[in-house]
Design a protein around this motif. Structure first.
Motif, short mmCIF file in Angstrom:
data_model
loop_
_atom_site.label_atom_id
_atom_site.label_comp_id
_atom_site.label_asym_id
_atom_site.label_seq_id
_atom_site.Cartn_x
_atom_site.Cartn_y
_atom_site.Cartn_z
N GLY A 24 2.34 30.51 35.44
CA GLY A 24 3.72 30.96 35.60
C GLY A 24 4.44 31.05 34.27
O GLY A 24 4.29 30.19 33.41
N GLY A 25 5.20 32.11 34.08
CA GLY A 25 5.89 32.35 32.83
C GLY A 25 6.82 31.22 32.43
O GLY A 25 7.12 31.05 31.25
N GLY A 26 7.28 30.43 33.37
CA GLY A 26 8.19 29.35 33.05
C GLY A 26 7.54 28.00 32.89
O GLY A 26 8.22 26.99 32.69
N THR A 36 2.14 23.38 19.54
CA THR A 36 0.91 24.10 19.24
C THR A 36 -0.04 24.04 20.43
O THR A 36 -0.26 22.96 20.99
N LEU A 37 -0.60 25.18 20.78
CA LEU A 37 -1.62 25.28 21.81
C LEU A 37 -2.97 25.35 21.12
O LEU A 37 -3.21 26.25 20.31
N TYR A 38 -3.84 24.39 21.41
CA TYR A 38 -5.19 24.36 20.84
C TYR A 38 -6.16 24.89 21.88
O TYR A 38 -6.18 24.43 23.02
N VAL A 39 -6.96 25.89 21.48
CA VAL A 39 -7.86 26.59 22.41
C VAL A 39 -9.27 26.65 21.84
O VAL A 39 -9.47 26.46 20.63
N PRO A 40 -10.29 26.93 22.69
CA PRO A 40 -11.66 27.01 22.20
C PRO A 40 -11.85 28.13 21.18
O PRO A 40 -11.12 29.13 21.18
N MET A 41 -12.85 27.97 20.33
CA MET A 41 -13.19 28.98 19.32
C MET A 41 -13.34 30.35 19.98
O MET A 41 -13.95 30.48 21.03
N TYR A 47 -5.75 34.20 24.92
CA TYR A 47 -4.59 33.38 25.28
C TYR A 47 -3.29 34.11 24.93
O TYR A 47 -2.34 34.11 25.71
N ARG A 48 -3.26 34.76 23.76
CA ARG A 48 -2.04 35.47 23.34
C ARG A 48 -1.70 36.62 24.27
O ARG A 48 -0.54 37.03 24.36
N TRP A 53 0.56 31.73 28.88
CA TRP A 53 0.00 31.19 27.64
C TRP A 53 0.59 31.93 26.44
O TRP A 53 0.70 31.36 25.36
N ASN A 54 1.00 33.17 26.65
CA ASN A 54 1.49 33.96 25.54
C ASN A 54 2.87 33.53 25.04
O ASN A 54 3.39 34.07 24.07
#
Length: 176
Positions: A24-26, A36-41, A47-48, A53-54
Motif C-alpha cells: 500500500g502506498g501509505g 534507508t531501505l536495504y534490499v538484496p543485490m 524496488y524503485r 517501495w518506491n
C-alpha cells in the motif's frame, strides 16, 4: 502499517526482485525522510519501480548471506553467490560445491567463486568437488588444508588467487 513512525531509520527486505509485490502506498507514510531501505543485490531498480517501495528515497543493495546443506553463501550479484567460511566451526570431509544453489526464498544463484579464506585451515577437509560455474578461487581459499588430498577444478575456472591452494595435501593437480 508504519505510518508516522518518525523514528524508523532502517528497513531490511530480503524479498528478491523476482518475488517483489506492491505494498500500500501509505505503508511507510510519515516515516523518517532519511529512512534507508536495504534490499538484496541487484534488486534496487525493481524496488524503485514498485508501488509502496518506491516511496523510499534511499535504497541500498546489500549482500545477503544464507546456508544450504551446510555450505555458507553470500550474494555478490543479482544471480551469483560466493562460498563463505562458516560462521562457526570448519568445513570437513568430502564436500561438493554445486554449480547452482537455491536459497530458502526460492531464488536460484550461480555459485561462481570461493571467497578468500573460505576453507582456511579446514584440517578435516579431505576432498572437494567444485561446480562447473566456479570462476575464481580467491586469496588463500583452501590454504593450509593439509589433509585435502582430492580437488577437482572445473573448466570454468579463470582465476586462482594468491595462496589459494598453498599447503594442501594433494600429490597431483589437474588444471583444466
Amino acid at each position: 502499517a508504519f505510518e508516522n513512525n518518525s523514528k524508523l531509520t532502517s528497513v531490511y527486505s530480503n524479498i528478491p526482485a523476482s518475488k517483489l509485490f506492491a505494498i500500500g502506498g501509505g505503508t511507510f507514510n510519515g516515516a523518517n525522510a532519511n529512512c534507508t531501505l536495504y534490499v538484496p543485490m541487484g534488486a534496487a531498480e525493481t524496488y524503485r519501480a514498485t508501488e509502496g517501495w518506491n516511496q523510499f528515497k534511499n535504497i541500498t543493495e546489500v549482500a545477503t548471506r544464507f546456508e544450504v546443506d551446510g555450505i555458507h553463501y553470500q550474494t555478490i550479484a543479482a544471480d551469483k553467490v560466493e562460498v563463505l567460511a562458516p560462521t562457526e566451526g570448519k568445513y570437513s570431509g568430502n564436500i561438493t560445491i554445486p554449480a547452482t544453489v537455491t536459497a530458502s526464498w526460492g531464488t536460484t544463484y550461480d555459485v561462481t567463486q570461493i571467497c578468500g579464506n573460505a576453507f582456511y585451515r579446514c584440517d578435516e577437509l579431505t576432498g572437494i568437488t567444485l561446480g562447473n560455474k566456479i570462476e575464481q578461487l580467491c586469496f588463500q581459499a583452501f590454504c593450509r588444508c593439509e589433509n585435502l588430498t582430492e580437488i577437482e577444478l572445473p573448466a570454468s575456472l579463470k582465476v586462482i588467487g594468491e595462496g589459494a591452494l598453498s599447503r594442501i595435501g594433494i600429490s597431483e593437480l589437474r588444471i583444466p
